[in-house]
Design a protein around this motif. Sequence first.
Motif, PDB file in Angstrom:
ATOM      1  N   LEU A 121     -40.473 -15.373  16.702  1.00 60.10           N
ATOM      2  CA  LEU A 121     -39.847 -16.672  16.519  1.00 60.10           C
ATOM      3  C   LEU A 121     -38.353 -16.516  16.797  1.00 60.10           C
ATOM      4  O   LEU A 121     -37.780 -15.455  16.542  1.00 60.10           O
ATOM      5  CB  LEU A 121     -40.046 -17.170  15.088  1.00 60.10           C
ATOM      6  N   VAL A 122     -37.732 -17.564  17.315  1.00 61.57           N
ATOM      7  CA  VAL A 122     -36.290 -17.553  17.569  1.00 61.57           C
ATOM      8  C   VAL A 122     -35.667 -18.654  16.711  1.00 61.57           C
ATOM      9  O   VAL A 122     -35.971 -19.836  16.896  1.00 61.57           O
ATOM     10  CB  VAL A 122     -35.968 -17.787  19.052  1.00 61.57           C
ATOM     11  N   VAL A 123     -34.809 -18.250  15.777  1.00 60.46           N
ATOM     12  CA  VAL A 123     -34.180 -19.184  14.851  1.00 60.46           C
ATOM     13  C   VAL A 123     -32.706 -19.317  15.233  1.00 60.46           C
ATOM     14  O   VAL A 123     -31.987 -18.305  15.302  1.00 60.46           O
ATOM     15  CB  VAL A 123     -34.308 -18.697  13.396  1.00 60.46           C
ATOM     16  N   LEU A 124     -32.260 -20.535  15.492  1.00 58.17           N
ATOM     17  CA  LEU A 124     -30.885 -20.775  15.924  1.00 58.17           C
ATOM     18  C   LEU A 124     -30.113 -21.512  14.834  1.00 58.17           C
ATOM     19  O   LEU A 124     -30.512 -22.596  14.415  1.00 58.17           O
ATOM     20  CB  LEU A 124     -30.871 -21.595  17.215  1.00 58.17           C
ATOM     21  N   ASP A 125     -29.023 -20.906  14.400  1.00 58.58           N
ATOM     22  CA  ASP A 125     -28.182 -21.488  13.360  1.00 58.58           C
ATOM     23  C   ASP A 125     -26.951 -22.132  13.981  1.00 58.58           C
ATOM     24  O   ASP A 125     -26.007 -21.445  14.379  1.00 58.58           O
ATOM     25  CB  ASP A 125     -27.764 -20.402  12.364  1.00 58.58           C
ATOM     26  N   GLN A 126     -26.973 -23.440  14.126  1.00 61.58           N
ATOM     27  CA  GLN A 126     -25.857 -24.236  14.622  1.00 61.58           C
ATOM     28  C   GLN A 126     -25.441 -23.871  16.046  1.00 61.58           C
ATOM     29  O   GLN A 126     -24.267 -23.920  16.396  1.00 61.58           O
ATOM     30  CB  GLN A 126     -24.675 -24.138  13.662  1.00 61.58           C
ATOM     31  N   VAL A 127     -26.415 -23.537  16.878  1.00 58.67           N
ATOM     32  CA  VAL A 127     -26.165 -23.374  18.311  1.00 58.67           C
ATOM     33  C   VAL A 127     -26.310 -24.764  18.929  1.00 58.67           C
ATOM     34  O   VAL A 127     -27.418 -25.291  19.028  1.00 58.67           O
ATOM     35  CB  VAL A 127     -27.145 -22.371  18.946  1.00 58.67           C
ATOM     36  N   THR A 128     -25.202 -25.360  19.321  1.00 62.32           N
ATOM     37  CA  THR A 128     -25.203 -26.779  19.692  1.00 62.32           C
ATOM     38  C   THR A 128     -25.022 -27.043  21.182  1.00 62.32           C
ATOM     39  O   THR A 128     -25.210 -28.181  21.623  1.00 62.32           O
ATOM     40  CB  THR A 128     -24.089 -27.522  18.930  1.00 62.32           C
ATOM     41  N   ASP A 129     -24.654 -26.057  21.962  1.00 61.94           N
ATOM     42  CA  ASP A 129     -24.448 -26.268  23.396  1.00 61.94           C
ATOM     43  C   ASP A 129     -25.805 -26.395  24.081  1.00 61.94           C
ATOM     44  O   ASP A 129     -26.628 -25.475  24.018  1.00 61.94           O
ATOM     45  CB  ASP A 129     -23.669 -25.082  23.979  1.00 61.94           C
ATOM     46  N   PRO A 130     -26.081 -27.508  24.763  1.00 54.43           N
ATOM     47  CA  PRO A 130     -27.397 -27.690  25.396  1.00 54.43           C
ATOM     48  C   PRO A 130     -27.679 -26.662  26.484  1.00 54.43           C
ATOM     49  O   PRO A 130     -28.837 -26.304  26.712  1.00 54.43           O
ATOM     50  CB  PRO A 130     -27.339 -29.111  25.959  1.00 54.43           C
ATOM     51  N   HIS A 131     -26.639 -26.166  27.165  1.00 59.93           N
ATOM     52  CA  HIS A 131     -26.858 -25.134  28.180  1.00 59.93           C
ATOM     53  C   HIS A 131     -27.356 -23.844  27.524  1.00 59.93           C
ATOM     54  O   HIS A 131     -28.263 -23.187  28.045  1.00 59.93           O
ATOM     55  CB  HIS A 131     -25.560 -24.856  28.940  1.00 59.93           C
ATOM     56  N   ASN A 132     -26.771 -23.481  26.376  1.00 59.18           N
ATOM     57  CA  ASN A 132     -27.201 -22.275  25.685  1.00 59.18           C
ATOM     58  C   ASN A 132     -28.622 -22.420  25.138  1.00 59.18           C
ATOM     59  O   ASN A 132     -29.447 -21.512  25.270  1.00 59.18           O
ATOM     60  CB  ASN A 132     -26.241 -21.959  24.534  1.00 59.18           C
ATOM     61  N   VAL A 133     -28.913 -23.549  24.513  1.00 58.01           N
ATOM     62  CA  VAL A 133     -30.256 -23.746  23.960  1.00 58.01           C
ATOM     63  C   VAL A 133     -31.284 -23.774  25.087  1.00 58.01           C
ATOM     64  O   VAL A 133     -32.374 -23.202  24.968  1.00 58.01           O
ATOM     65  CB  VAL A 133     -30.320 -25.031  23.111  1.00 58.01           C
ATOM     66  N   GLY A 134     -30.944 -24.411  26.202  1.00 55.51           N
ATOM     67  CA  GLY A 134     -31.857 -24.417  27.340  1.00 55.51           C
ATOM     68  C   GLY A 134     -32.109 -23.019  27.871  1.00 55.51           C
ATOM     69  O   GLY A 134     -33.245 -22.650  28.169  1.00 55.51           O
ATOM     70  N   ALA A 135     -31.048 -22.218  27.989  1.00 56.70           N
ATOM     71  CA  ALA A 135     -31.203 -20.848  28.475  1.00 56.70           C
ATOM     72  C   ALA A 135     -32.022 -20.010  27.499  1.00 56.70           C
ATOM     73  O   ALA A 135     -32.818 -19.159  27.914  1.00 56.70           O
ATOM     74  CB  ALA A 135     -29.828 -20.218  28.702  1.00 56.70           C
ATOM     75  N   ILE A 136     -31.836 -20.231  26.198  1.00 54.73           N
ATOM     76  CA  ILE A 136     -32.626 -19.510  25.194  1.00 54.73           C
ATOM     77  C   ILE A 136     -34.096 -19.911  25.294  1.00 54.73           C
ATOM     78  O   ILE A 136     -34.999 -19.062  25.178  1.00 54.73           O
ATOM     79  CB  ILE A 136     -32.059 -19.757  23.789  1.00 54.73           C
ATOM     80  N   LEU A 137     -34.367 -21.171  25.505  1.00 55.40           N
ATOM     81  CA  LEU A 137     -35.749 -21.610  25.713  1.00 55.40           C
ATOM     82  C   LEU A 137     -36.374 -20.901  26.914  1.00 55.40           C
ATOM     83  O   LEU A 137     -37.539 -20.472  26.874  1.00 55.40           O
ATOM     84  CB  LEU A 137     -35.798 -23.123  25.929  1.00 55.40           C
ATOM     85  N   ARG A 138     -35.599 -20.751  27.968  1.00 61.94           N
ATOM     86  CA  ARG A 138     -36.099 -20.086  29.172  1.00 61.94           C
ATOM     87  C   ARG A 138     -36.451 -18.629  28.873  1.00 61.94           C
ATOM     88  O   ARG A 138     -37.509 -18.133  29.283  1.00 61.94           O
ATOM     89  CB  ARG A 138     -35.054 -20.174  30.282  1.00 61.94           C
ATOM     90  N   SER A 139     -35.565 -17.929  28.142  1.00 60.56           N
ATOM     91  CA  SER A 139     -35.853 -16.544  27.761  1.00 60.56           C
ATOM     92  C   SER A 139     -37.033 -16.475  26.800  1.00 60.56           C
ATOM     93  O   SER A 139     -37.858 -15.549  26.873  1.00 60.56           O
ATOM     94  CB  SER A 139     -34.617 -15.910  27.123  1.00 60.56           C
ATOM     95  N   ALA A 140     -37.124 -17.454  25.893  1.00 64.12           N
ATOM     96  CA  ALA A 140     -38.249 -17.486  24.950  1.00 64.12           C
ATOM     97  C   ALA A 140     -39.570 -17.611  25.702  1.00 64.12           C
ATOM     98  O   ALA A 140     -40.561 -16.965  25.347  1.00 64.12           O
ATOM     99  CB  ALA A 140     -38.078 -18.641  23.966  1.00 64.12           C
ATOM    100  N   ALA A 141     -39.591 -18.417  26.744  1.00 62.46           N
ATOM    101  CA  ALA A 141     -40.804 -18.543  27.556  1.00 62.46           C
ATOM    102  C   ALA A 141     -41.093 -17.241  28.303  1.00 62.46           C
ATOM    103  O   ALA A 141     -42.241 -16.795  28.384  1.00 62.46           O
ATOM    104  CB  ALA A 141     -40.661 -19.698  28.538  1.00 62.46           C
ATOM    105  N   ALA A 142     -40.043 -16.624  28.842  1.00 59.29           N
ATOM    106  CA  ALA A 142     -40.224 -15.400  29.625  1.00 59.29           C
ATOM    107  C   ALA A 142     -40.783 -14.262  28.791  1.00 59.29           C
ATOM    108  O   ALA A 142     -41.577 -13.448  29.280  1.00 59.29           O
ATOM    109  CB  ALA A 142     -38.889 -14.989  30.252  1.00 59.29           C
ATOM    110  N   PHE A 143     -40.381 -14.195  27.509  1.00 57.90           N
ATOM    111  CA  PHE A 143     -40.802 -13.085  26.652  1.00 57.90           C
ATOM    112  C   PHE A 143     -41.828 -13.513  25.599  1.00 57.90           C
ATOM    113  O   PHE A 143     -41.989 -12.872  24.570  1.00 57.90           O
ATOM    114  CB  PHE A 143     -39.579 -12.439  26.004  1.00 57.90           C
ATOM    115  N   ASN A 144     -42.506 -14.631  25.864  1.00 55.35           N
ATOM    116  CA  ASN A 144     -43.675 -15.042  25.086  1.00 55.35           C
ATOM    117  C   ASN A 144     -43.366 -15.312  23.620  1.00 55.35           C
ATOM    118  O   ASN A 144     -44.166 -15.000  22.735  1.00 55.35           O
ATOM    119  CB  ASN A 144     -44.787 -13.987  25.202  1.00 55.35           C
TER     120      ASN A 144
END
Length: 266
Positions: A121-144
């Motif tokens: 699971l990836v838990v984000l504490d007050q990460v508000t930049d949409p570019h960062n959250v989008g990139a994290i989603l991409r990595s989350a998909a890549a690493f299952n």
Amino acid sequence: MTRKSDGKPARALRGRAGRMQGGRGSGRASTGAVRLWGRHAVEAALKNPERRHRKLWATREGVASLDGELPPNFPLEYAQGADLARLVARDAPHQGLVLECDALEDIFLEDVLDGDAARPLVVLDQVTDPHNVGAILRSAAAFNAAAIITQDRHAPPESGTLAKSASGALEVVPWVRVVNLARALDEIAEAGYWRIGLDGDDPSNFGDALPTGPVALVLGAEGEGMRHNIAQHCDALARLPISDAIESLNVSNAAAIALYAIATRN
């Protein structure tokens, strides 16, 4: 079924066609809708059976670039690239495709707490930049990863900018929004996850802190890092072993490296 240029069958694009509400040219979606752009984001949304689509504006080249066929009677309007530019954020790379659709339905924490040791699971504490959250989603998909979890009030909304950065991952990685992140971390622990917070000032090495069981990776906002209360709800804090030549990594880069470490642990 059509065929792609490489001769392979093109998969059908799915979705429930809806009706467009509101006018065009404002750069904003209709009430209750989101506007997505770019080939990967739009194509993934069209293939997502959980999406309700309202209207697709596209150039003919944009439609031709899609992997599959639109359903019969899909609400499609052909337009010039300059017209599409007025439907999206300024200077957004729409690639000839702009889709207006309903936001995704809410996903609840209990829906993703299966304790699969291979899926963090990836838990984000007050990460508000949409570019960062989008990139994290991409990595989350890549690493299952099983899901990302954010606090509802301190996270960006679903948007075209975020979806473009996610490159289709918004449609495949569950995104859980919670009211109280500390309470959610308690529930995550009760489900059997080891909660590891990334902290650049901690002496422990991230690789050494990894257990063999399920992991919840906790990341804080750039600059401020995790809030004290969130750090207290972690089972361990650790840092990535980066060189002294640089002070820190962008949160999305740190997430990608940590997820790789989790995926390749012994």
